[in-house]
Design a protein around this motif. Structure first.
Motif, PDB file in Angstrom:
ATOM      1  N   VAL A 127       0.863  -1.172   0.000  1.00  0.00           N
ATOM      2  CA  VAL A 127       0.000   0.000   0.000  1.00  0.00           C
ATOM      3  C   VAL A 127       0.906   1.231   0.000  1.00  0.00           C
ATOM      4  CG1 VAL A 127      -1.859   1.243   1.152  1.00  0.00           C
ATOM      5  CG2 VAL A 127      -1.748  -1.261   1.320  1.00  0.00           C
ATOM      6  N   ALA A 128       0.679   2.152  -0.952  1.00  0.00           N
ATOM      7  CA  ALA A 128       1.534   3.326  -1.074  1.00  0.00           C
ATOM      8  C   ALA A 128       0.679   4.577  -1.236  1.00  0.00           C
ATOM      9  CB  ALA A 128       2.477   3.186  -2.274  1.00  0.00           C
ATOM     10  N   SER A 129       1.149   5.668  -0.642  1.00  0.00           N
ATOM     11  CA  SER A 129       0.441   6.946  -0.710  1.00  0.00           C
ATOM     12  C   SER A 129       1.455   8.067  -0.877  1.00  0.00           C
ATOM     13  CB  SER A 129      -0.383   7.163   0.567  1.00  0.00           C
ATOM     14  OG  SER A 129      -0.927   8.462   0.620  1.00  0.00           O
ATOM     15  N   LYS A 130       1.168   8.969  -1.818  1.00  0.00           N
ATOM     16  CA  LYS A 130       2.043  10.115  -2.035  1.00  0.00           C
ATOM     17  C   LYS A 130       1.188  11.348  -2.313  1.00  0.00           C
ATOM     18  CE  LYS A 130       5.927  11.805  -4.865  1.00  0.00           C
ATOM     19  NZ  LYS A 130       6.916  11.457  -5.918  1.00  0.00           N
ATOM     20  N   TRP A 131       1.593  12.478  -1.743  1.00  0.00           N
ATOM     21  CA  TRP A 131       0.952  13.734  -2.128  1.00  0.00           C
ATOM     22  C   TRP A 131       2.000  14.754  -2.529  1.00  0.00           C
ATOM     23  CZ3 TRP A 131       2.697  17.368   1.255  1.00  0.00           C
ATOM     24  CH2 TRP A 131       2.886  17.009   2.599  1.00  0.00           C
ATOM     25  N   ILE A 132       1.617  15.577  -3.520  1.00  0.00           N
ATOM     26  CA  ILE A 132       2.518  16.585  -4.071  1.00  0.00           C
ATOM     27  C   ILE A 132       1.783  17.919  -4.098  1.00  0.00           C
ATOM     28  CG2 ILE A 132       3.958  17.252  -6.037  1.00  0.00           C
ATOM     29  CD1 ILE A 132       2.658  13.799  -6.181  1.00  0.00           C
ATOM     30  N   CYS A 133       2.384  18.938  -3.533  1.00  0.00           N
ATOM     31  CA  CYS A 133       1.797  20.273  -3.544  1.00  0.00           C
ATOM     32  C   CYS A 133       2.228  21.002  -4.818  1.00  0.00           C
ATOM     33  CB  CYS A 133       2.232  21.062  -2.312  1.00  0.00           C
ATOM     34  SG  CYS A 133       1.609  20.376  -0.758  1.00  0.00           S
ATOM     35  N   THR A 134       1.266  21.448  -5.608  1.00  0.00           N
ATOM     36  CA  THR A 134       1.524  22.166  -6.845  1.00  0.00           C
ATOM     37  C   THR A 134       0.762  23.495  -6.823  1.00  0.00           C
ATOM     38  OG1 THR A 134      -0.355  21.385  -8.147  1.00  0.00           O
ATOM     39  CG2 THR A 134       1.547  19.903  -7.982  1.00  0.00           C
ATOM     40  N   PRO A 135       1.080  24.425  -7.725  1.00  0.00           N
ATOM     41  CA  PRO A 135       0.306  25.683  -7.781  1.00  0.00           C
ATOM     42  C   PRO A 135      -1.166  25.452  -8.094  1.00  0.00           C
ATOM     43  CG  PRO A 135       2.388  25.908  -8.959  1.00  0.00           C
ATOM     44  CD  PRO A 135       2.254  24.466  -8.612  1.00  0.00           C
ATOM     45  N   GLU A 136      -1.460  24.357  -8.785  1.00  0.00           N
ATOM     46  CA  GLU A 136      -2.846  24.069  -9.161  1.00  0.00           C
ATOM     47  C   GLU A 136      -3.629  23.407  -8.035  1.00  0.00           C
ATOM     48  OE1 GLU A 136      -0.192  22.940 -11.006  1.00  0.00           O
ATOM     49  OE2 GLU A 136      -0.246  24.701 -12.331  1.00  0.00           O
ATOM     50  N   GLY A 137      -2.946  22.885  -7.042  1.00  0.00           N
ATOM     51  CA  GLY A 137      -3.601  22.167  -5.958  1.00  0.00           C
ATOM     52  C   GLY A 137      -2.714  21.045  -5.461  1.00  0.00           C
ATOM     53  N   ILE A 138      -3.280  20.181  -4.651  1.00  0.00           N
ATOM     54  CA  ILE A 138      -2.534  19.045  -4.112  1.00  0.00           C
ATOM     55  C   ILE A 138      -2.946  17.785  -4.862  1.00  0.00           C
ATOM     56  CG2 ILE A 138      -1.996  17.669  -2.065  1.00  0.00           C
ATOM     57  CD1 ILE A 138      -2.672  20.143  -0.383  1.00  0.00           C
ATOM     58  N   ARG A 139      -1.967  17.106  -5.428  1.00  0.00           N
ATOM     59  CA  ARG A 139      -2.225  15.863  -6.143  1.00  0.00           C
ATOM     60  C   ARG A 139      -1.903  14.675  -5.249  1.00  0.00           C
ATOM     61  NH1 ARG A 139       1.141  16.339 -10.058  1.00  0.00           N
ATOM     62  NH2 ARG A 139       2.619  14.617  -9.748  1.00  0.00           N
ATOM     63  N   TYR A 140      -2.812  13.735  -5.196  1.00  0.00           N
ATOM     64  CA  TYR A 140      -2.662  12.536  -4.376  1.00  0.00           C
ATOM     65  C   TYR A 140      -2.532  11.323  -5.290  1.00  0.00           C
ATOM     66  CZ  TYR A 140      -4.430  15.576  -0.658  1.00  0.00           C
ATOM     67  OH  TYR A 140      -4.616  16.600   0.232  1.00  0.00           O
ATOM     68  N   GLU A 141      -1.499  10.550  -5.069  1.00  0.00           N
ATOM     69  CA  GLU A 141      -1.269   9.335  -5.849  1.00  0.00           C
ATOM     70  C   GLU A 141      -1.334   8.137  -4.916  1.00  0.00           C
ATOM     71  OE1 GLU A 141       2.501   9.951  -7.705  1.00  0.00           O
ATOM     72  OE2 GLU A 141       1.767  11.582  -9.006  1.00  0.00           O
ATOM     73  N   ILE A 142      -2.309   7.296  -5.144  1.00  0.00           N
ATOM     74  CA  ILE A 142      -2.558   6.149  -4.273  1.00  0.00           C
ATOM     75  C   ILE A 142      -2.360   4.871  -5.072  1.00  0.00           C
ATOM     76  CG2 ILE A 142      -4.219   5.018  -2.749  1.00  0.00           C
ATOM     77  CD1 ILE A 142      -3.535   7.896  -1.909  1.00  0.00           C
TER      78      ILE A 142
END
Length: 718
Positions: free
Chosen positions: A677-692
């Motif tokens: 199980v893996a979870s990643k979030w990235i803060c960008t100017p457009e918003g926060i992207r979540y990769e699950i």
């Protein structure tokens, strides 16, 4: 399996010298297979025809020896030839070293005075179907080895030019065999090798080797020397503020290597002891030393890495590294408190606060199962649990949050791995612990009386105290409730009727609320919320947040409150404050030690203070994993990977990450029994992207979105 071997021992006392046992034999016909069964009173290194029988080091490990002594089984078929010699060198190890160094007792004197012993059998299966067993008996021999001294705290002395001058027959020993069990825990192995980063002169003129990383294990060195040249090495964790070698925090542990050289080029490392160190001081060394001559050999239980943590902040990545290294350094057959000073014991309080993080970082099911079996074996008749397991502090009281490891650890291992066998095997120990509290308290439904460690090393401690300012009986009663609740849960998993304990739990909660309507410290607020004892959980969490802000947005907690503080804040709407504490770099904080150059977790928030002075010499470990428990918050809250209690073993998970724009990105993964199980979030100017990415069914919550998810990959924006 039935065995024929006797215990054997040297016929005379060899003093400090480690005996080497020998058995010679000739194969009389073609061999199909050979197995060696072996154990010792001490730790041993076994060789057949000069080659080690296994990569297992410091066998037979550390157990509650009088009740449980492990026997190792080795396939040695490929090592045998027509004429064969088995040699086994035995050192004092944990069984016969003066442990712990800081306590004198008759029991310790008895353990140190125990004679050495060897037990073993070699099973030979021939190609024609015939079998032969060579069992330890009076035909085996012994002599002095080149290991002139070996002990857990003080290190090892070795004479490379020494050859055993005389071999004598062993004698039978009347040691018990009803305590022998087959190997149960993980093997202890050499798991990594780290080359020295530098050899330098300190301002005091000392020659020091730096590996750049604190490890547990030993140093291997290569040297060109003349016979009789001497090498003397001391181990240390840190340098003082002037850059000089420092080891006062080792207390009475000499932690030294003394080596007498043979002629020519030679390579050596100790084999019957271990050290905790980053630095070496070369007291004596032939010629000028270079970094290429030194390798740090990492020794720990052979655990599979299952967790991963990474983010955009280099300091946090160093913290994550320190947490993993702290676990490796202290998971050497048992969960120790530290690997360097005259202690190195299985403190139960440290183990229970870290067990969740430990089980996400590495596969520790087998490791903890073996240690918990020792806990059950060492549990007192009244149900009390000692401060350390294996027990070697006779006469101690049982402390809240330490003895509660008897319930917390098996429940967490069940939750992480989903195997209820641990609950079946430990249930009586769990139940007896709760009954112990019930039977010893001076006030029904509270835990009063006795002696406790309180919120150990709490930063709000009054002057001269180690215990923090939280009320000891408050903490004790909170853990009484928590352990009773977990016992009930375990019973329901096993299909047991525990109505009596359900009523007990209700009465404990009622008594707690009546006797503790107000909470005085950060830790008291934390326990009241985390164990769901407060009448108004949200208000209590809000009060905690207010108290932390009034304290300057600083943690004031110790061993008891720290593991839960960020969880409580995150669960009740204060994740911003949780991140503020987590990201803080000034003292007190997790990152303060990182900024001070730490490569493992420290025992004290300020083991090295802001002015460069040391907190103390008497109790100041720089490899002490308990505060590394913050990693389970990173897995479960920051990255949002949480096993659902009703689906143990990560059969189904909740993925609910909590991002914070003070970090650019964060990722975590856990390789569970049912898949990764893996979870990643990235803060960008457009918003926060979540990769699950999940290999198991999941409930995914991102902001206001909530969905049931089948195994697969998902991307969300918020």
């Amino acid at each position: 399996m039935e065995f024929k071997a006797n215990w054997v021992r040297p016929a005379r006392d060899l003093g400090d010298v480690c005996p080497v046992f020998k058995k010679e034999w000739r194969l009389i016909k073609p061999l199909k297979a050979a197995e060696l069964f072996l154990t010792a009173r001490g730790v041993y290194e076994a060789r057949i025809n000069g080659k080690r029988v296994s990569g297992y080091v410091l066998a037979p490990g550390w157990t509650s020896y009088e009740k449980r002594l492990q026997v190792q089984r080795y396939d040695v078929t490929e090592l045998l030839q027509e004429d064969n010699i088995l040699t086994v060198t035995v050192g004092r190890g944990w069984m016969r070293s003066p442990m712990p160094g800081f306590v004198e007792s008759e029991d310790k004197k008895r353990r140190v005075a125990q004679p050495c012993g060897l037990w073993g059998e070699l099973h030979l299966l021939y190609e024609d179907g015939g079998r032969e067993i060579l069992a330890a008996d009076e035909t085996w021999e012994y002599g002095e080895s080149g290991v002139r001294f070996s002990e857990i705290y003080d290190g090892e002395h070795y004479d490379a030019a020494f050859e055993t001058p005389v071999w004598e027959n062993v004698i039978k020993a009347d040691f018990p065999t009803d305590n022998l069990i087959m190997q149960e825990g993980e093997e202890i192995r050499e798991t990594e090798r780290i080359g020295a980063k530098s050899v330098f002169k300190t301002p005091a003129g000392e020659t020091v080797v730096d590996f750049g990383q604190e490890i547990t294990g030993y140093v291997e060195f290569c040297v060109e020397a003349k016979e009789g040249d001497r090498i003397h090495i001391l181990h240390g964790e840190v340098l003082d503020k002037n850059g000089n070698f420092y080891r006062d925090n080792y207390r009475d542990a000499k932690a030294e290597i003394q080596y007498i050289c043979k002629e020519g080029r030679q390579t050596y490392h100790p084999v019957l002891t271990f050290f905790g160190f980053r630095y070496l001081k070369l007291e004596e060394f032939p010629k000028e030393a270079g970094p290429e001559q030194f390798t740090a050999v990492v020794v720990c239980s052979n655990l599979k890495k299952t967790g991963h943590l990474s983010c955009s902040d280099p300091d946090l990545n160093q913290l994550f590294s320190n947490i993993f290294w702290g676990q490796k350094g202290n998971f050497l057959d048992i969960p120790t408190d530290c690997p360097q000073r005259d202690e190195r014991l299985g403190w139960t309080g440290d183990a229970q606060v870290f067990v969740k993080t430990a089980s996400y970082n590495y596969d520790v099911e087998k490791f903890f199962t073996k240690w918990l079996h020792d806990m059950a074996a060492d549990q007192r008749k009244d149900g009390g649990i000692g401060h350390v397991i294996p027990a070697c502090l006779p006469g101690e009281e049982s402390s809240a949050a330490w003895g509660d490891a008897a319930v917390i650890c098996p429940w967490q291992i069940y939750q992480t791995y989903g195997n209820k066998q641990i609950l079946e095997e430990q249930f009586e120990c769990m139940k007896k612990w709760v009954d112990y509290i019930t039977g010893t308290t001076t006030v029904p439904y509270l835990w009063t009386g006795g002696e406790h460690f309180g919120d150990w090393l709490g930063l709000d401690a009054p002057s001269g105290s180690y215990k923090g300012s939280s009320r000891e009986e408050f903490i004790a009663t909170a853990f009484y409730a928590h352990s009773t609740e977990l016992l009930i849960k375990a019973a329901k998993v096993l299909g047991k009727d525990v109505g009596e304990y359900e009523r007990l739990y209700e009465n404990i909660v009622k008594a707690f609320r009546e006797n503790y309507p107000e909470y005085l410290t950060q830790t008291e607020h934390i326990l009241a919320v985390h164990f769901r004892l407060a009448k108004d959980l949200q208000k209590t969490a809000d009060d905690l947040a207010g108290m932390i802000k009034r304290d300057g947005s600083q943690i004031r907690t110790g061993f008891v409150g720290t593991p839960y503080i960020l969880h409580v804040l995150s669960e009740y709407g204060h994740s911003d404050l949780a991140y503020t504490l987590f990201l803080r770099k000034e003292y007190p904080s997790w990152l303060f030690s990182v900024k001070q150059g730490a490569t493992t977790i420290w025992e004290h928030w300020d083991g090295i203070m802001e002015n460069g002075d040391f907190w103390s010499t008497d109790m100041n470990s720089f490899n002490h994993y308990a505060y590394g428990s913050v990693a389970d918050w990173v897995y479960e809250k920051a990255a949002g990977i949480r096993p659902l209690e009703e689906y143990p073993g990560f059969q189904k998970v909740l993925i609910k990450p909590m991002a914070d724009r003070r970090l650019k990105w964060l990722e975590a993964s856990v390789d569970t029994r049912n898949g990764k199980v893996a979870s990643k979030w990235i803060c960008t100017p457009e918003g926060i992207r979540y990769e699950i990415e999940t290999a198991v069914p999941a409930v995914i919550e991102i902001g206001d979105k909530k969905m049931e998810a089948a195994p697969g990959k998902y991307t969300f924006w918020s």
